[in-house]
Scaffold this active site. Structure first.
Site, PDB file in Angstrom:
ATOM      1  N   CYS A 167      35.714  22.902  48.334  1.00 59.93           N
ATOM      2  CA  CYS A 167      36.846  23.264  47.476  1.00 59.93           C
ATOM      3  C   CYS A 167      38.159  22.689  47.973  1.00 59.93           C
ATOM      4  O   CYS A 167      39.179  22.821  47.299  1.00 59.93           O
ATOM      5  CB  CYS A 167      36.932  24.786  47.365  1.00 59.93           C
ATOM      6  SG  CYS A 167      36.166  25.412  45.854  1.00 59.93           S
ATOM      7  N   ASP A 195      39.689  33.853  33.685  1.00 60.36           N
ATOM      8  CA  ASP A 195      38.752  34.602  34.514  1.00 60.36           C
ATOM      9  C   ASP A 195      37.785  33.643  35.199  1.00 60.36           C
ATOM     10  O   ASP A 195      37.776  32.431  34.935  1.00 60.36           O
ATOM     11  CB  ASP A 195      37.996  35.617  33.650  1.00 60.36           C
ATOM     12  CG  ASP A 195      38.833  36.861  33.382  1.00 60.36           C
ATOM     13  OD1 ASP A 195      39.315  37.449  34.363  1.00 60.36           O
ATOM     14  OD2 ASP A 195      39.018  37.213  32.197  1.00 60.36           O
TER      15      ASP A 195
END
Length: 718
Positions: A404, A422
């Site tokens: 990431c 979300d």
């Protein structure tokens, strides 16, 4: 046209991180063979240098002084490191099997797994004794024993089973260390032969004098019947006091070698030809103590492995590239340097022995010179920067991170999708509420199976954070350019790793997509079923407690590993943690008011998303946030992931200042923990349940009224 890299076409696998293989890795890093993919497999992130082991026991060296960091060395060599214990080699299909069931294919392989000193058939040894090899368990037991002796919890009584030169060195070292700690030592050396050092008659008189000077009791012609908690019982019934019993009785071959069907000696050592290939095998080599040179048998000594390394490197390259191999010629005699506990040593060559402190200094210099080959590793000349380049406000001199750490900046992504969003989309069809999410990671390890497992668990975090039950997955894979044979091996590893993560979660792989590109990346698109209302980012209320299920710092550790600055132990521990699923943690937090998984935007960024969607502010207790081992020290040294600066701009945290912990709040996480806002009255119980389930969970702060998205810190950690 830009020059294209040579496609990968052959797999070279080194089984074990012994001295010869470590040197081959170093040489490979300085002069790799284009088109060859190098893999090293070892059970540990470090490989011990046995020549310094007695010095470590005596207290002259730290354990880390005699450990070669295989993670750093593999990165330097451009090699894949697979951490695992090999249990089989099938030479017919050229496949290596690990104890956990993983399989690694090869075109050419080499075995350098050393020996061990375990005594599984000796009654009581497995329960009460410890073998001097492998190093890790022995070092831990020895240091714990010394600590207990220092505070009076244990008497300074120890026994060494095996009176060869290795056993003598260990006994002298133990006696010296215990004397330094408490002023006395009761060490016994037990040998079944009539005399100690059966293979060193010239050294024997000097060794006997050293043992006598150090007060070591010598028991020769003694057969051990049993090892007990506080004693070694001999055949005649005599009991030798020993609060610690160490096995050093000879070098034993690893049992799995004989089970492979390879040609082995009566003792289980692999028989090799003069060019170091296993007898009768074209593509399998063996070297070091696990090998037996049929044409010129030699004692088990590290000097032979060290001198074999250049020949092994050349012969591996020759077989991979269609060249001719050459013979390894072992010398008939070699210098034997034996440490005597204190900083003295005895040497023997050509039948002449001599001893003194100068010899220890000589030995110390030789040993440190060998270890100096691996720390620091050679500086490799980088390509010069372009003479002229376009203007840029961004950095870019450091390598781009994997995982990431390679995400698009949060502000850019937020603008592109018009809001935080979300963790997964919610789709209702025919009364069934389904969640859908996708994640894709740039590879940070070339262990494809491990990378796939972590990438799958990372993707599952979105489903679990929504309170959903995972259902189905599509796999997306990009491989660097390689031959079909290597493609097949790589895909087999990836799919095995993916199934290891997804199948226990109840996920079926229903399809996917693959491609070749500049580098490896793995992603998953997942669906899940929600029973009841999904847990979103928008339900947090003032007064709620914040619970984090996993320590932070993975982005910093991965950035440091890419630069060769991280400790191998910390990286392997990180990978082991990232490979742990969090479905049970999500179930424990099923009544959370808001929840997300902490990934690329860091803890602060993902907490800010909860606050924005819930129209609240939050505070963080900096001292309570759990940190992965090694991460805080690296952050203090200025190690940052690629996306760190963008994360910090997007989610500023007031009240902590320029500290390592402040930096880690913005550290991008791969397969990070779940962050939940839960009713404060139940928070301690939830954390206790999470910890009981094996998660390093912590209460790290709370939700409060204030400007939506505002974050501040409490705590004094710096």
């Amino acid at each position: 046209m830009m020059p294209q890299p040579v496609p990968l076409s052959r797999d070279l696998v080194l089984v074990g991180g012994g001295h010869a293989h470590a040197l081959v890795l170093r040489m490979w890093g300085m002069d790799p063979l284009p088109g060859a993919r190098l893999t090293v497999i070892d059970p540990n992130p470090v490989a011990p240098y046995s020549g310094m082991l007695p010095g470590m026991v005596a207290g002259h060296y730290r354990q880390r002084d005699l450990e070669i960091d295989l993670v750093r060395l593999a990165r330097f060599a451009g090699a894949r490191l697979v951490v695992g214990a090999v249990c089989g080699i099938d030479t017919q299909v050229r496949r290596i099997t690990l104890g956990d069931g993983r399989e690694i294919g090869y075109d050419v392989a080499s075995v350098d797994v050393g020996v061990h000193a375990r005594m599984p058939t000796l009654p009581g040894f497995s329960e009460h004794g410890v073998a001097v090899k492998p190093l890790g368990p022995f070092a831990a037991r020895w240091e714990a024993f010394v600590a207990d002796v220092a505070v009076g919890r244990q008497a300074p009584e120890a026994a060494v089973i095996g009176g060869g030169i290795a056993g003598v060195e260990v006994a002298l070292a133990m006696a010296h260390r215990l004397r330094q700690v408490v002023g006395r030592a009761e060490v016994s050396l037990i040998e079944r032969a009539p005399e100690i050092a059966p293979d060193g008659p010239v050294l024997r008189p000097r060794l006997m004098r050293a043992l006598a000077d150090m007060g070591v009791r010598v028991c020769t012609g003694a057969q051990v019947a049993e090892v007990q908690a506080g004693a070694v019982v001999l055949d005649g019934g005599e009991s030798v006091p020993a609060r610690l019993t160490v096995g050093a009785a000879g070098a034993r071959a690893h049992g799995w070698l004989a089970d492979t069907g390879l040609p082995v000696t009566e003792g289980g050592f692999v028989r090799v030809a003069p060019d170091l290939r296993v007898e009768g095998e074209e593509a399998l080599f063996a070297v070091g103590d696990c090998a037996h040179h049929s044409n010129a048998p030699r004692p088990k000594a590290g000097v032979f492995a060290v001198r074999a390394a250049p020949v092994l490197r050349d012969n591996l390259r020759a077989v991979l590239s269609g060249g001719e191999t050459r013979a390894f010629r072992t010398q008939r005699d070699y210098l034997k340097l034996v440490s005597l506990g204190e900083q003295r040593a005895v040497a023997e060559k050509l039948g002449i022995a001599f001893s003194g402190r100068l010899l220890w200094r000589w030995k110390d210099r030789i040993d440190r010179a060998f270890m100096g080959k691996f720390d620091p590793l050679p500086e490799m000349r980088a390509d010069p920067p372009p003479r002229v380049r376009a203007l840029s406000d961004e950095g870019g001199d450091e390598p781009m991170c994997g995982g990431c750490g390679a995400k698009v900046a949060p502000a850019v992504l937020r603008d592109a999708i018009a809001g935080p969003g979300d963790d997964a989309a919610v789709i209702e069809t025919g009364g069934v509420r389904q969640v859908l999410s996708t994640d894709h990671l740039r590879a940070f390890t070339q262990d494809h199976g491990l990378m796939a497992q972590i990438a799958a668990l990372h993707a599952l975090g979105d489903i679990w954070a929504m309170g959903a039950r995972p259902q189905a997955a599509l796999v997306s894979v990009t491989l660097p350019r390689m031959s079909e044979a290597l493609q097949a091996r790589s895909m087999a590893e990836i799919m095995a790793g993916a199934r290891a993560a997804l199948n226990p979660a109840g996920v079926e792989i229903v399809g996917g997509h693959s491609s070749m590109g500049a580098e490896a990346s793995i992603g998953f698109s997942l669906t899940g079923i929600v029973e009841g209302a999904a847990i979103t980012l928008g339900g947090a209320r003032p007064g709620d407690a914040l619970i984090l299920t996993r320590p932070i710092g993975s982005g910093t550790l991965l950035a440091a590993e890419m630069r060769g600055e991280a400790e191998g132990r910390d990286i392997v521990a990180l990978f082991a943690r990232l490979a742990v699923p969090q479905g049970d943690a999500a179930a424990i937090l099923a009544r959370a008011r808001a929840m997300t998984d902490v990934t690329g935007f860091g803890l602060a960024g993902h907490l800010r998303n909860i606050c924005l969607e819930s129209r609240v502010a939050a505070w963080i207790d900096a001292d309570a946030v759990p940190i992965l081992p090694g991460a805080e020290a690296l952050a203090a040294r200025g190690v940052r992931s690629t996306i760190w600066a963008a994360n910090r701009r997007a989610a500023p945290v007031a009240g902590l200042g320029e500290t390592a912990r402040e930096a880690l709040l913005h550290d991008p996480q791969t397969a990070g923990g779940l962050l939940a806002a839960a009713e404060a009255g139940h928070a301690n119980e939830l954390v206790a349940r999470l910890r009981a389930a094996g998660h390093d969970a912590a209460l790290i702060g709370g939700i409060e009224e204030g400007m939506p998205g505002a974050l501040r810190c409490r705590g004094t950690a710096g």
